[in-house]
Motif scaffolding. Sequence first.
Motif, PDB file in Angstrom:
ATOM      1  N   ARG A 147      33.964 -71.913 -57.864  1.00  0.00           N
ATOM      2  CA  ARG A 147      34.852 -73.204 -58.013  1.00  0.00           C
ATOM      3  C   ARG A 147      34.208 -74.344 -57.174  1.00  0.00           C
ATOM      4  O   ARG A 147      33.722 -75.336 -57.522  1.00  0.00           O
ATOM      5  N   TYR A 148      33.793 -73.944 -55.880  1.00  0.00           N
ATOM      6  CA  TYR A 148      33.090 -74.775 -54.887  1.00  0.00           C
ATOM      7  C   TYR A 148      31.864 -74.952 -55.341  1.00  0.00           C
ATOM      8  O   TYR A 148      31.461 -76.118 -55.267  1.00  0.00           O
ATOM      9  N   GLU A 149      31.006 -74.089 -55.826  1.00  0.00           N
ATOM     10  CA  GLU A 149      29.620 -74.376 -56.134  1.00  0.00           C
ATOM     11  C   GLU A 149      29.743 -75.064 -57.561  1.00  0.00           C
ATOM     12  O   GLU A 149      28.765 -76.075 -57.525  1.00  0.00           O
ATOM     13  N   GLY A 150      30.727 -75.123 -58.296  1.00  0.00           N
ATOM     14  CA  GLY A 150      30.748 -75.877 -59.470  1.00  0.00           C
ATOM     15  C   GLY A 150      31.227 -77.303 -59.062  1.00  0.00           C
ATOM     16  O   GLY A 150      30.311 -78.207 -59.777  1.00  0.00           O
ATOM     17  N   CYS A 151      31.819 -77.616 -58.098  1.00  0.00           N
ATOM     18  CA  CYS A 151      32.083 -78.949 -57.609  1.00  0.00           C
ATOM     19  C   CYS A 151      30.749 -79.459 -56.867  1.00  0.00           C
ATOM     20  O   CYS A 151      30.350 -80.726 -57.395  1.00  0.00           O
ATOM     21  N   ILE A 152      30.084 -78.693 -56.340  1.00  0.00           N
ATOM     22  CA  ILE A 152      28.873 -79.257 -55.635  1.00  0.00           C
ATOM     23  C   ILE A 152      27.793 -79.546 -56.668  1.00  0.00           C
ATOM     24  O   ILE A 152      26.921 -80.740 -56.576  1.00  0.00           O
ATOM     25  N   ARG A 153      27.585 -78.791 -57.672  1.00  0.00           N
ATOM     26  CA  ARG A 153      26.779 -78.980 -58.711  1.00  0.00           C
ATOM     27  C   ARG A 153      26.910 -80.222 -59.727  1.00  0.00           C
ATOM     28  O   ARG A 153      26.015 -80.905 -59.929  1.00  0.00           O
ATOM     29  N   GLU A 154      28.326 -80.254 -59.750  1.00  0.00           N
ATOM     30  CA  GLU A 154      28.812 -81.505 -60.334  1.00  0.00           C
ATOM     31  C   GLU A 154      28.449 -82.848 -59.699  1.00  0.00           C
ATOM     32  O   GLU A 154      28.092 -84.002 -60.434  1.00  0.00           O
ATOM     33  N   TYR A 155      28.452 -82.856 -58.459  1.00  0.00           N
ATOM     34  CA  TYR A 155      28.102 -83.947 -57.523  1.00  0.00           C
ATOM     35  C   TYR A 155      26.734 -84.254 -57.913  1.00  0.00           C
ATOM     36  O   TYR A 155      26.285 -85.576 -57.866  1.00  0.00           O
ATOM     37  N   PHE A 156      25.520 -83.280 -57.794  1.00  0.00           N
ATOM     38  CA  PHE A 156      24.149 -83.504 -58.015  1.00  0.00           C
ATOM     39  C   PHE A 156      23.843 -83.898 -59.471  1.00  0.00           C
ATOM     40  O   PHE A 156      23.188 -84.881 -59.880  1.00  0.00           O
ATOM     41  N   THR A 157      24.902 -83.116 -60.553  1.00  0.00           N
ATOM     42  CA  THR A 157      24.715 -83.833 -61.970  1.00  0.00           C
ATOM     43  C   THR A 157      25.034 -85.392 -61.994  1.00  0.00           C
ATOM     44  O   THR A 157      24.465 -85.921 -62.829  1.00  0.00           O
ATOM     45  N   LEU A 158      26.128 -85.993 -61.327  1.00  0.00           N
ATOM     46  CA  LEU A 158      26.694 -87.142 -61.563  1.00  0.00           C
ATOM     47  C   LEU A 158      25.860 -87.911 -60.615  1.00  0.00           C
ATOM     48  O   LEU A 158      25.898 -89.196 -60.581  1.00  0.00           O
ATOM     49  N   ASN A 159      24.760 -87.424 -59.777  1.00  0.00           N
ATOM     50  CA  ASN A 159      23.980 -88.438 -59.204  1.00  0.00           C
ATOM     51  C   ASN A 159      24.628 -88.937 -57.703  1.00  0.00           C
ATOM     52  O   ASN A 159      24.501 -90.029 -57.136  1.00  0.00           O
ATOM     53  N   GLN A 160      25.863 -88.316 -57.545  1.00  0.00           N
ATOM     54  CA  GLN A 160      26.666 -88.846 -56.367  1.00  0.00           C
ATOM     55  C   GLN A 160      26.204 -88.304 -55.375  1.00  0.00           C
ATOM     56  O   GLN A 160      26.506 -88.964 -54.055  1.00  0.00           O
ATOM     57  N   ILE A 161      25.318 -87.318 -55.009  1.00  0.00           N
ATOM     58  CA  ILE A 161      24.662 -86.857 -53.801  1.00  0.00           C
ATOM     59  C   ILE A 161      23.156 -86.416 -54.314  1.00  0.00           C
ATOM     60  O   ILE A 161      23.064 -86.054 -55.438  1.00  0.00           O
ATOM     61  N   THR A 162      22.226 -86.526 -53.463  1.00  0.00           N
ATOM     62  CA  THR A 162      20.848 -86.281 -53.945  1.00  0.00           C
ATOM     63  C   THR A 162      20.523 -85.285 -52.423  1.00  0.00           C
ATOM     64  O   THR A 162      20.816 -85.652 -51.449  1.00  0.00           O
ATOM     65  N   PRO A 163      19.398 -84.509 -52.772  1.00  0.00           N
ATOM     66  CA  PRO A 163      18.551 -83.809 -51.561  1.00  0.00           C
ATOM     67  C   PRO A 163      18.172 -84.890 -50.512  1.00  0.00           C
ATOM     68  O   PRO A 163      17.754 -85.684 -50.793  1.00  0.00           O
ATOM     69  N   ALA A 164      18.432 -84.504 -49.280  1.00  0.00           N
ATOM     70  CA  ALA A 164      17.750 -85.176 -48.281  1.00  0.00           C
ATOM     71  C   ALA A 164      16.275 -84.790 -47.926  1.00  0.00           C
ATOM     72  O   ALA A 164      15.874 -83.662 -48.226  1.00  0.00           O
ATOM     73  N   THR A 165      15.271 -85.538 -47.945  1.00  0.00           N
ATOM     74  CA  THR A 165      14.125 -85.829 -47.834  1.00  0.00           C
ATOM     75  C   THR A 165      13.508 -85.888 -46.294  1.00  0.00           C
ATOM     76  O   THR A 165      12.279 -85.903 -46.184  1.00  0.00           O
ATOM     77  N   THR A 166      14.220 -86.281 -45.523  1.00  0.00           N
ATOM     78  CA  THR A 166      14.135 -86.647 -44.241  1.00  0.00           C
ATOM     79  C   THR A 166      14.660 -85.734 -43.262  1.00  0.00           C
ATOM     80  O   THR A 166      15.802 -85.090 -43.562  1.00  0.00           O
ATOM     81  N   THR A 167      14.219 -85.805 -42.006  1.00  0.00           N
ATOM     82  CA  THR A 167      15.104 -85.024 -40.968  1.00  0.00           C
ATOM     83  C   THR A 167      16.003 -85.836 -40.130  1.00  0.00           C
ATOM     84  O   THR A 167      15.604 -87.016 -40.129  1.00  0.00           O
ATOM     85  N   GLU A 168      16.662 -85.283 -39.288  1.00  0.00           N
ATOM     86  CA  GLU A 168      17.447 -86.075 -38.204  1.00  0.00           C
ATOM     87  C   GLU A 168      16.513 -86.517 -37.227  1.00  0.00           C
ATOM     88  O   GLU A 168      16.716 -87.733 -36.757  1.00  0.00           O
ATOM     89  N   GLU A 169      15.540 -86.086 -36.820  1.00  0.00           N
ATOM     90  CA  GLU A 169      14.728 -86.647 -35.707  1.00  0.00           C
ATOM     91  C   GLU A 169      14.035 -87.636 -36.260  1.00  0.00           C
ATOM     92  O   GLU A 169      13.950 -88.666 -35.452  1.00  0.00           O
ATOM     93  N   GLN A 170      13.673 -87.933 -37.541  1.00  0.00           N
ATOM     94  CA  GLN A 170      13.059 -88.967 -38.105  1.00  0.00           C
ATOM     95  C   GLN A 170      14.140 -90.360 -38.099  1.00  0.00           C
ATOM     96  O   GLN A 170      13.541 -91.386 -38.173  1.00  0.00           O
ATOM     97  N   HIS A 171      15.217 -90.135 -37.851  1.00  0.00           N
ATOM     98  CA  HIS A 171      16.220 -91.413 -38.192  1.00  0.00           C
ATOM     99  C   HIS A 171      16.784 -91.399 -36.392  1.00  0.00           C
ATOM    100  O   HIS A 171      17.787 -92.294 -36.385  1.00  0.00           O
TER     101      HIS A 171
END
Length: 281
Positions: free
Chosen positions: A200-224
């Motif tokens: 169930r949990y993995e299905g919810c996370i995949r849905e977030y990506f499908t709906l473009n509500q979240i996207t993979p982070a491309t930067t690090t914490e140090e860069q910010h």
Amino acid sequence: MHSYVNPNYHVAVDTAFVLKALTNKLPSQTIEPNQWAHIRGLQLADPTYYQPRRIDLLLGADMFANLLLPETRIGGLYEPIAQRTHLGWILSGNTTSTPKVDAVSLHCNHVTLELESLVQRFFEIDQVPTERSLSQEENWCETHFQQTHMRQPNGKYLVRLPLKNLFDESQTLGKSKKIALNRFHSLERKLQRNDELRARYEGCIREYFTLNQITPATTTEEQHSVKRASSAPTVASCVLPHHDVIKEESLTTKLRIVFDASCKTSNGKSLNDVLCVGPAP
């Protein structure tokens, strides 16, 4: 009916309701009139208090308080207390050590004003005035919203977070990745013990990506990480831990993922702590 009225005392009445009946006669039964020493000679507002009589007038608590005068007469344990008022002396309290049990009666009166109107008037009177001057932070937050929000092609609104460090550089955010990662490892161990919950949990996370509500982070914490001479170091990003909330009785979403924006970062402040709060609508 009162037989004594102070002719020099006047009260202003804003609202009054005329009813056919207020309650049963009071007292509900005849009281044996005793000659209590502490009330002897007093000009009573109701000299025939011991006889069951019809109630002529019911006053509100605000008006009743204005009728009281600073003088009382207190007798024995089972004797009434006399209170002086602008209408004369009134009696209250026990008249015997063995009070009789009386039947309780209830009268319901329908007045000309509808109940909804009465309730509305009550809340209008009891409501705290809403007009107030906005603080400097609230004014800034309102301006920030008006200048940065936009409507996307899909009809949804995009709003930039009103971070306090844009308004006050001393309001800084610490590092959050390590804390969030530890919480995630704890969540993983929990999900490994329950295959159905994990699916169930993995299905919810995949849905977030499908709906473009979240996207993979491309930067690090140090860069910010930002270092200013005028304030402590601050991080312009925040990694939020998340966990599941299960509600089996729900007909639509039985599992919901909650992102914890109240999780403290390395400097003791959370994302919620460093967000400005705008004025209430």
